[in-house]
Write a protein that holds these residues in place. Structure first.
Motif, PDB file in Angstrom:
ATOM      1  N   ALA A  18       1.018  -1.211  -0.107  1.00  0.00           N
ATOM      2  CA  ALA A  18       0.016   0.106   0.021  1.00  0.00           C
ATOM      3  C   ALA A  18       0.964   1.340   0.114  1.00  0.00           C
ATOM      4  N   TYR A  19       1.899   1.467   0.730  1.00  0.00           N
ATOM      5  CA  TYR A  19       2.896   2.606   0.786  1.00  0.00           C
ATOM      6  C   TYR A  19       3.384   3.028  -0.360  1.00  0.00           C
ATOM      7  N   PRO A  20       3.974   1.972  -1.470  1.00  0.00           N
ATOM      8  CA  PRO A  20       4.470   2.265  -2.692  1.00  0.00           C
ATOM      9  C   PRO A  20       3.202   2.816  -3.675  1.00  0.00           C
ATOM     10  N   GLY A  21       2.057   2.060  -3.026  1.00  0.00           N
ATOM     11  CA  GLY A  21       0.985   2.544  -4.175  1.00  0.00           C
ATOM     12  C   GLY A  21       0.471   3.924  -3.985  1.00  0.00           C
ATOM     13  N   LEU A  22       0.628   4.463  -2.464  1.00  0.00           N
ATOM     14  CA  LEU A  22       0.174   5.593  -2.118  1.00  0.00           C
ATOM     15  C   LEU A  22       1.170   6.781  -2.666  1.00  0.00           C
ATOM     16  N   THR A  23       2.438   6.433  -2.824  1.00  0.00           N
ATOM     17  CA  THR A  23       3.323   7.238  -2.819  1.00  0.00           C
ATOM     18  C   THR A  23       4.097   7.611  -4.062  1.00  0.00           C
ATOM     19  N   GLY A  24       4.147   6.531  -4.989  1.00  0.00           N
ATOM     20  CA  GLY A  24       5.011   6.416  -6.044  1.00  0.00           C
ATOM     21  C   GLY A  24       4.096   6.517  -7.239  1.00  0.00           C
ATOM     22  N   PRO A  25       4.615   7.025  -8.222  1.00  0.00           N
ATOM     23  CA  PRO A  25       3.900   7.241  -9.599  1.00  0.00           C
ATOM     24  C   PRO A  25       4.119   6.104 -10.565  1.00  0.00           C
ATOM     25  N   SER A  26       4.959   5.296 -10.071  1.00  0.00           N
ATOM     26  CA  SER A  26       5.260   3.774 -10.788  1.00  0.00           C
ATOM     27  C   SER A  26       4.946   2.589 -10.202  1.00  0.00           C
ATOM     28  N   ALA A  27       3.851   2.585  -9.321  1.00  0.00           N
ATOM     29  CA  ALA A  27       3.753   1.312  -8.496  1.00  0.00           C
ATOM     30  C   ALA A  27       3.194   0.162  -9.354  1.00  0.00           C
ATOM     31  N   GLU A  28       3.625  -1.010  -8.979  1.00  0.00           N
ATOM     32  CA  GLU A  28       2.933  -2.224  -9.657  1.00  0.00           C
ATOM     33  C   GLU A  28       1.534  -2.270  -9.215  1.00  0.00           C
ATOM     34  N   PRO A  29       0.742  -3.038 -10.143  1.00  0.00           N
ATOM     35  CA  PRO A  29      -0.596  -3.307 -10.062  1.00  0.00           C
ATOM     36  C   PRO A  29      -1.032  -3.878  -8.651  1.00  0.00           C
ATOM     37  N   LYS A  30      -0.255  -4.685  -8.176  1.00  0.00           N
ATOM     38  CA  LYS A  30      -0.660  -5.117  -7.041  1.00  0.00           C
ATOM     39  C   LYS A  30      -0.630  -3.918  -5.811  1.00  0.00           C
ATOM     40  N   GLU A  31       0.206  -3.238  -6.022  1.00  0.00           N
ATOM     41  CA  GLU A  31       0.461  -2.070  -4.832  1.00  0.00           C
ATOM     42  C   GLU A  31      -0.528  -1.160  -5.200  1.00  0.00           C
ATOM     43  N   VAL A  32      -1.047  -0.853  -6.247  1.00  0.00           N
ATOM     44  CA  VAL A  32      -1.965   0.122  -6.394  1.00  0.00           C
ATOM     45  C   VAL A  32      -3.391  -0.506  -6.010  1.00  0.00           C
ATOM     46  N   ARG A  33      -3.557  -1.757  -6.257  1.00  0.00           N
ATOM     47  CA  ARG A  33      -4.788  -2.290  -5.512  1.00  0.00           C
ATOM     48  C   ARG A  33      -4.799  -2.144  -4.058  1.00  0.00           C
ATOM     49  N   ALA A  34      -3.647  -2.368  -3.410  1.00  0.00           N
ATOM     50  CA  ALA A  34      -3.264  -2.301  -1.902  1.00  0.00           C
ATOM     51  C   ALA A  34      -3.740  -1.200  -1.516  1.00  0.00           C
TER      52      ALA A  34
END
Length: 306
Positions: free
Chosen positions: A248-264
């Protein structure tokens, strides 16, 4: 009223340091002081600070011959401060005259360990100022029960606006050398049970300029990869929600997160939004606005099929 020290790290700030320090002095409580660390400046910052100290006995100056960075400089200043209350200020911002008259009473009324305020943005391009506001929309007041949930979505507690108890900051371990040293510290304070709150009225003017590190892609990449902050973010999620979404953290902070991180990140944001339903109206509005804006931003970057 407990005595206050305003800590201010400064590096190569000759263009703005006088304005910044003078703005703090204008609204400083009678027994307060400003403590500045000249962080190995190569311009005339040191000379200007010496002059300010001669003009006003409430100004103290420390000097480092080796560049410490914001985290290191703040830790040195906290160690040197001998007052129960500590506030932060940046060398390129402007404190509004009523800052401490508003924040300190608000801290006592709600029995807070740290209180934050809103900012008025100026300088730079209109798009940059707008971008600074967009991650969370308008700033609303928030109480200590809801602020940890808002912290799970990002950092809306402005670093240069904080007034807090030195004991709570030291108890959380002060600053660490991570990209978002302020967000990292607020999360650790929330984990230790510190009561954090924010007033909605503006307490300072935030200057945008081309040299700001946090506006660069390199800094944003470092933020998304900050393992230490990701770890405490996960711990706070487990404490508040009873679960943590891996990634969840990289999904919240990064513009290049992996799909599973974005879902998290989306799952975590939805959980925070649902948790806000049990908050009082003021806090419910603040957290739900933050959650909705984060969801809109994630969908804007990664697509709407989330």
């Amino acid at each position: 009223m407990e005595r206050l020290t305003v800590i201010l790290p400064a590096r190569n700030a000759e263009k703005t340091i006088r304005t910044a320090v003078s703005s703090v002095l204008r609204g400083l409580p009678r027994d307060g002081r400003v403590l500045v660390l000249n962080d190995a400046s190569s311009d005339s910052t040191g000379e200007l600070l010496a002059g300010l100290a001669r003009e006003d006995g409430r100004v103290g100056v420390l000097t480092s011959d080796v560049q410490l960075g914001v985290s290191g400089a703040c830790n040195v200043l906290i160690d040197a401060a001998d007052t129960p209350l500590i506030a932060r200020m940046d060398a390129d911002d402007i404190a509004l005259p009523w800052r401490f008259r508003l924040q300190i009473p608000a801290m006592y009324r709600s029995n807070l360990d740290a209180v934050f305020g809103a900012a008025i943005h100026f300088g730079g391009s209109g798009s940059r100022r707008l971008a600074a506001l967009l991650p969370f929309g308008p700033v609303l007041s928030i109480g200590p029960g809801a602020s940890p949930y808002e912290l799970l979505l990002g950092n809306k507690l402005g670093h240069p606006t904080v007034v807090g108890r030195r004991s709570a900051i030291v108890g959380a371990g002060c600053y660490r050398r991570v990209p978002a040293e302020d967000w990292d510290l607020w999360i650790r304070m929330a984990l230790q049970g510190s009561r954090l709150g924010r007033i909605a009225l503006p307490t300072f003017l935030y200057r945008h300029h081309a040299e700001q590190v946090s506006a660069t892609k390199a800094w944003q990449k470092e933020l998304a990869c900050a393992v230490e902050t990701a770890q405490v973010h996960q711990e706070l999620s487990e404490k508040l929600l009873g679960f943590s979404e891996a990634g969840a953290y990289p999904g919240l902070t990064g513009p290049s997160a992996e799909p599973k991180e974005v879902r998290a990140a989306m799952n975590l944001t939805k959980a925070v939004r649902m948790a806000a339903n049990s908050f009082p109206l003021r806090d419910r509005l603040a957290v739900r606005m933050a959650a909705l804006t984060v969801m809109h931003r994630i969908r804007g970057i990664y697509g709407t099929n989330l």
